[in-house]
Scaffold this active site. Structure first.
Site, PDB file in Angstrom:
ATOM      1  N   LYS A 158       0.844  -1.199   0.000  1.00  0.00           N
ATOM      2  CA  LYS A 158       0.000   0.000   0.000  1.00  0.00           C
ATOM      3  C   LYS A 158       0.872   1.239   0.000  1.00  0.00           C
ATOM      4  CE  LYS A 158      -3.561   0.036   2.838  1.00  0.00           C
ATOM      5  NZ  LYS A 158      -4.331  -0.077   4.093  1.00  0.00           N
ATOM      6  N   GLY A 164      -8.038   5.621  -2.149  1.00  0.00           N
ATOM      7  CA  GLY A 164      -8.839   5.294  -3.330  1.00  0.00           C
ATOM      8  C   GLY A 164      -8.350   4.102  -4.114  1.00  0.00           C
ATOM      9  N   GLY A 165      -7.550   3.229  -3.478  1.00  0.00           N
ATOM     10  CA  GLY A 165      -7.079   2.023  -4.153  1.00  0.00           C
ATOM     11  C   GLY A 165      -5.871   2.215  -5.035  1.00  0.00           C
ATOM     12  N   HIS A 235     -11.839  -1.042  -4.390  1.00  0.00           N
ATOM     13  CA  HIS A 235     -11.506  -0.521  -3.057  1.00  0.00           C
ATOM     14  C   HIS A 235     -12.316   0.724  -2.684  1.00  0.00           C
ATOM     15  CE1 HIS A 235      -8.155  -3.332  -2.834  1.00  0.00           C
ATOM     16  NE2 HIS A 235      -7.765  -2.914  -4.010  1.00  0.00           N
ATOM     17  N   GLU A 275     -11.242   3.123  10.824  1.00  0.00           N
ATOM     18  CA  GLU A 275     -11.559   1.970   9.984  1.00  0.00           C
ATOM     19  C   GLU A 275     -10.738   0.760  10.421  1.00  0.00           C
ATOM     20  OE1 GLU A 275     -11.034   3.119   5.911  1.00  0.00           O
ATOM     21  OE2 GLU A 275     -12.811   4.417   5.936  1.00  0.00           O
ATOM     22  N   ARG A 292     -12.655  13.408   9.163  1.00  0.00           N
ATOM     23  CA  ARG A 292     -13.733  14.223   8.600  1.00  0.00           C
ATOM     24  C   ARG A 292     -15.039  13.458   8.760  1.00  0.00           C
ATOM     25  NH1 ARG A 292     -14.548  10.992   4.285  1.00  0.00           N
ATOM     26  NH2 ARG A 292     -12.729  10.130   3.211  1.00  0.00           N
TER      27      ARG A 292
END
Length: 664
Positions: A158, A164-165, A235, A275, A292
Site C-alpha cells: 500500500k 482510493g485504491g 476498493h 476503519e 472528517r
C-alpha cells in the site's frame, strides 16, 4: 453558536450541511465553480460566491480564495464537508491564522493521520491492534523483500500517502513481489508524488468495519456504533449499513473503545471514523482514520437518531458532546446505497450526461435521499459522479433490505447511465441477504450481480411500442373527433387495414415491428409472433395487458431515446430513423461532438483540403479515443476548439465547405 458559516464544498454534502445549519438558524455561504453556477447547493444557500473555473484545482481546492470569501462575507467558520480540502493540514492552519473556525479536527490531528505509516506507528504506541506488517522508513527493495518474507503471503503493498485504491497491490507469493512492488511504486509516485510503500498481511476474507467517533474540546469522547462497508468495487465503497451484521456486543464494545483510544492518542476534536479490518475469527486490526465526516454518516444517524452535522457545529463552537457513551442507543437497521453515474457493465466506468428524467422515491421516516442535483442538471467530467445517496431504515435488517429493494425500484433516471440496476441486484442477492460479507463480495458473486434482464425482449419491445404510440396520441391529436379513424396512429386507409411499421434499435440489433390499431387495442407483430396489447399511458406510467398478462412500467421518451423501468430493471431502445447518407452529411458541412470529452488531437488546420473518411479530430472520453472523420470531400473553413479543450456532446467541432459534385 455561529450566525453564519461558509461551506467549502459542493453537491450533496453541501446541501446536507445547509439543511442542518438552517434548522439551527445559521446562515450559509456557498461557493461555486463555473460548472456549478445553477447547482442545487447554490440555490439553497443564503448567498453564494463564484470561486473559479470548473476544474477543482482552480476552484474548490483554492484555499486562499475560500478564506478570502469567508472573511468578506462575514462567516465565522468554514465547514469543509468531505473530499477537497477536508483533510488538508495547511487549510486547517490557514483558517486558524485568519480567526476562522475550521469545523473539523485540529491541523495536528489531520497531519498525524495523513501518513498511513506514521498513523500506524501512533496507533501501535497507543495499543490499538495492527495488521502484521512493515511501516518503517527504510524503503530499499532488499529491506522490503526481507520484511515481506517475515510478514508472510499473501500480503498487501500500500502507498504510504495513498487512498482510493491507488498504489495498492495484492502479492500472493514471493515470485510476484518484485514486479508488484515496481508497479505499486510507479502508481504511487504518479498519483501522490511519493513512492514509499508499507506492507501488511493480506486477510483473505476480511470485512471493512468502521467506528464513528466524536470528541469535544473538553476531553470527552464517544463512539456511535459501527458501520459495515465491506461491499466495495475497486476498493471504493458501494453500499454501507449499520449496525454491522453479526457483530457481537463484546466485539462492538472492544472496537468502539479501541477507536476512542485511537482518537484520543492524537488529541482529536470533532467527527472522525476509525476503519478496521474485521476477520472471520472476530479479530480486528486498525486500517486508517478519516479525519472528517464520512460519506456514509447517514446510516449512523438513522440508527442513533442523532444529527452528526449538528454535533459537528456544536463541538466546533465549544459546546460539550450532546450525549455520554451510556446515553447512546442503537435502534433498528439502516443501509445506504450510493447512486453513481457509471456503467457497471464496463467495469464501473464513470458516465456523464444530462439528467433528463429524474424520479426519486418518496421520503419518509423509512426512506431518505441525500442529493445535490435536480432533473435537468448535468453530471460533468469535472467532479465525482455520485448523484445521490439512498438511505433506508427499518426495525431489522431483513425489513431494511426490503425497503432498499423497493426504493431502488422507485429511483428512475434517464439521460445518463447509472448503477441503480446493479444496486438492486446486489441488495436482493441471497448472499447479501444472508450477510455473507467480505471485501471481495462483488468479485465473488459477479454472475449473480449482473443478471439478465427481467423482461423478455419481445415483451419489452411490445411495451416500448405501446409507450411510444400512446405518447404520440397524447401529444398531438390530428383530428377533433377522437373516435375518427383519422385520429389513429396507424396510417389508417379507407376499406383496408394497414399495419404501421416501427423500427426499434436495441444496442446493435434492429427490430422490425408492425402495429395494427383496433379501437383501444393494438396487435403488435414482432419476431414471427403476434401480441395483443391493451395500453394506457398516464404521464410516465404505462399500464399494459399483453396476451392476458397485466404489467406496468414507467418510461421516458426523449428525442427518440426511450427508457423503460420495470422492477429495478431498465430497457433502453431508440426509435430508428433512416440516417443521412454521405451526400446528405456533406450538405451540412459541419461536424459535432458525439459525446462529452476532451479534444486530444486536431489533425487539420483551417484551409486544408480533406477527403471523405479522413480523420479530422480525435476526442477522448473515459480513457477511450474516438476519431471524427470527414463525411465528404471539402475544405476546412473553421475550427471551433483547440487541443486540450473540453467539449459537450453536440458541440460543433469544425466546419467544412463541401466540394460540390460536378454534374454532366
Amino acid at each position: 453558536m455561529f450566525s453564519k458559516i461558509l461551506i467549502a464544498n459542493r453537491g450533496e454534502i453541501a446541501c446536507r450541511i445547509i439543511q442542518t445549519a438552517h434548522r439551527m438558524g445559521i446562515r450559509c455561504v456557498a461557493v461555486y465553480s463555473d460548472a456549478d453556477h445553477d447547482a442545487r447547493h447554490v440555490a439553497m444557500a443564503d448567498e453564494a460566491f463564484r470561486i473559479g473555473p470548473a476544474p477543482s484545482s482552480e476552484s474548490y481546492l483554492r484555499a486562499d480564495k475560500i478564506i478570502e470569501i469567508a472573511l468578506a462575507s462575514g462567516a465565522q467558520a468554514i465547514h469543509p464537508g468531505y473530499g477537497f480540502l477536508s483533510e488538508n493540514t495547511d487549510f486547517a492552519k490557514a483558517c486558524e491564522s485568519n480567526d476562522l473556525v475550521f469545523i473539523g479536527p485540529p491541523a495536528s490531528a489531520i497531519a498525524a493521520m495523513g501518513s498511513k505509516s506514521a498513523a500506524k506507528a501512533i496507533m501501535s504506541e497507543a495499543g490499538v491492534p495492527l495488521v502484521p506488517g512493515y511501516h518503517e522508513a527504510d524503503q530499499s527493495p532488499d529491506k522490503l523483500r526481507e520484511e515481506a518474507e517475515k510478514c508472510g503471503y499473501p500480503l498487501l503493498l500500500k502507498a504510504v500517502a495513498g487512498g482510493g485504491g491507488k498504489g495498492m497491490r495484492v502479492v500472493n507469493n514471493s515470485g510476484e513481489f518484485d514486479d508488484a512492488l515496481a508497479a505499486a511504486k510507479r502508481e504511487a509516485k504518479n498519483a501522490f508524488g511519493n513512492p514509499d510503500m508499507l506492507i501488511e498481511r493480506y486477510l483473505t476474507q476480511p470485512r471493512h468495519v468502521e467506528i464513528q467517533v466524536f470528541c469535544d474540546q473538553h476531553g470527552n469522547a464517544v463512539y456511535l456504533a459501527e458501520r459495515d462497508c465491506s461491499v466495495q468495487r475497486r476498493h471504493q465503497k458501494v453500499l454501507e449499513e449499520a449496525p454491522a451484521p453479526g457483530l457481537s456486543d463484546s466485539t462492538r464494545k472492544a472496537m468502539g473503545e479501541a477507536a476512542v483510544k485511537a482518537a484520543q492518542a492524537i488529541d482529536y476534536v470533532g467527527a472522525g471514523t476509525v476503519e478496521f479490518l474485521y476477520d472471520v475469527d472476530e479479530s480486528f486490526f486498525f486500517m486508517e482514520m478519516n479525519t472528517r465526516l464520512q460519506v456514509e454518516h447517514p446510516v449512523t444517524e438513522m440508527v442513533t437518531g442523532q444529527d452528526l452535522v449538528e454535533w459537528q457545529l456544536r463541538v466546533a463552537d465549544g459546546e460539550p458532546l450532546p450525549l455520554e457513551q451510556s446515553q447512546i442507543r442503537i435502534r433498528g437497521h439502516a443501509l445506504e446505497a450510493r447512486i453513481y453515474a457509471e456503467d457497471p457493465d464496463q467495469d464501473f466506468l464513470p458516465a456523464t450526461g444530462i439528467l433528463r428524467y429524474l424520479n426519486t422515491p418518496d421520503e419518509s421516516g423509512h426512506v431518505r435521499v441525500d442529493t445535490g442535483v435536480v432533473e435537468g442538471d448535468e453530471v460533468s467530467v469535472h467532479y465525482d459522479p455520485m448523484i445521490a445517496k439512498l438511505i433506508v431504515w427499518d426495525e431489522n435488517r431483513e425489513q431494511a433490505i426490503n425497503r432498499l429493494v423497493q426504493a431502488l425500484e422507485h429511483y428512475r433516471i434517464a439521460g445518463v447511465k447509472t448503477n441503480i440496476r446493479f444496486l438492486h441486484a446486489l441488495a436482493d442477492a441471497q448472499p447479501f441477504r444472508e450477510a455473507d460479507l467480505n471485501t471481495g463480495f462483488i468479485e465473488n458473486h459477479h454472475d449473480l450481480l449482473f443478471p439478465k434482464s427481467r423482461l423478455d425482449i419481445h415483451k419489452a419491445l411490445v411495451l416500448a411500442a405501446g409507450f411510444i404510440l400512446q405518447q404520440r396520441k397524447a401529444g398531438a391529436r390530428q383530428c377533433a373527433d377522437v373516435w375518427s379513424p383519422f385520429a389513429r396512429q396507424n396510417s389508417w386507409r379507407m376499406n383496408s387495414e394497414y399495419a404501421q411499421p416501427l423500427r426499434l434499435q436495441v444496442g446493435e440489433d434492429l427490430h422490425e415491428l408492425k402495429i395494427l390499431e383496433r379501437d383501444e387495442n393494438f396487435q403488435v407483430f414482432v419476431g414471427g409472433s403476434v401480441y395483443h396489447l391493451n395500453a394506457r399511458l398516464d404521464d410516465d406510467y404505462l399500464q399494459a395487458v399483453i396476451n392476458g398478462h397485466r404489467l406496468s412500467v414507467h418510461g421516458n421518451l426523449h428525442d427518440d431515446q426511450l427508457v423503460l423501468f420495470y422492477e429495478g430493471d431498465t430497457f433502453s431502445c431508440t426509435v430508428y430513423r433512416e440516417t443521412f447518407g454521405t451526400q446528405d452529411l456533406a450538405a451540412e458541412g459541419s461536424l459535432k461532438a458525439p459525446m462529452n470529452g476532451a479534444v486530444v488531437a486536431i489533425m487539420v488546420a483551417a484551409g486544408d483540403t480533406v477527403t471523405a473518411g479522413q480523420t479530422l479530430v480525435i476526442m477522448e472520453a473515459m480513457k477511450m479515443e474516438h476519431a471524427i472523420k470527414a463525411p465528404a470531400d471539402g475544405v476546412v473553413s473553421e475550427l471551433f476548439f483547440a487541443e486540450g479543450d473540453q467539449v459537450a456532446e453536440g458541440n460543433e467541432l469544425l466546419a467544412i465547405d463541401v466540394t460540390e459534385e460536378e454534374t454532366t
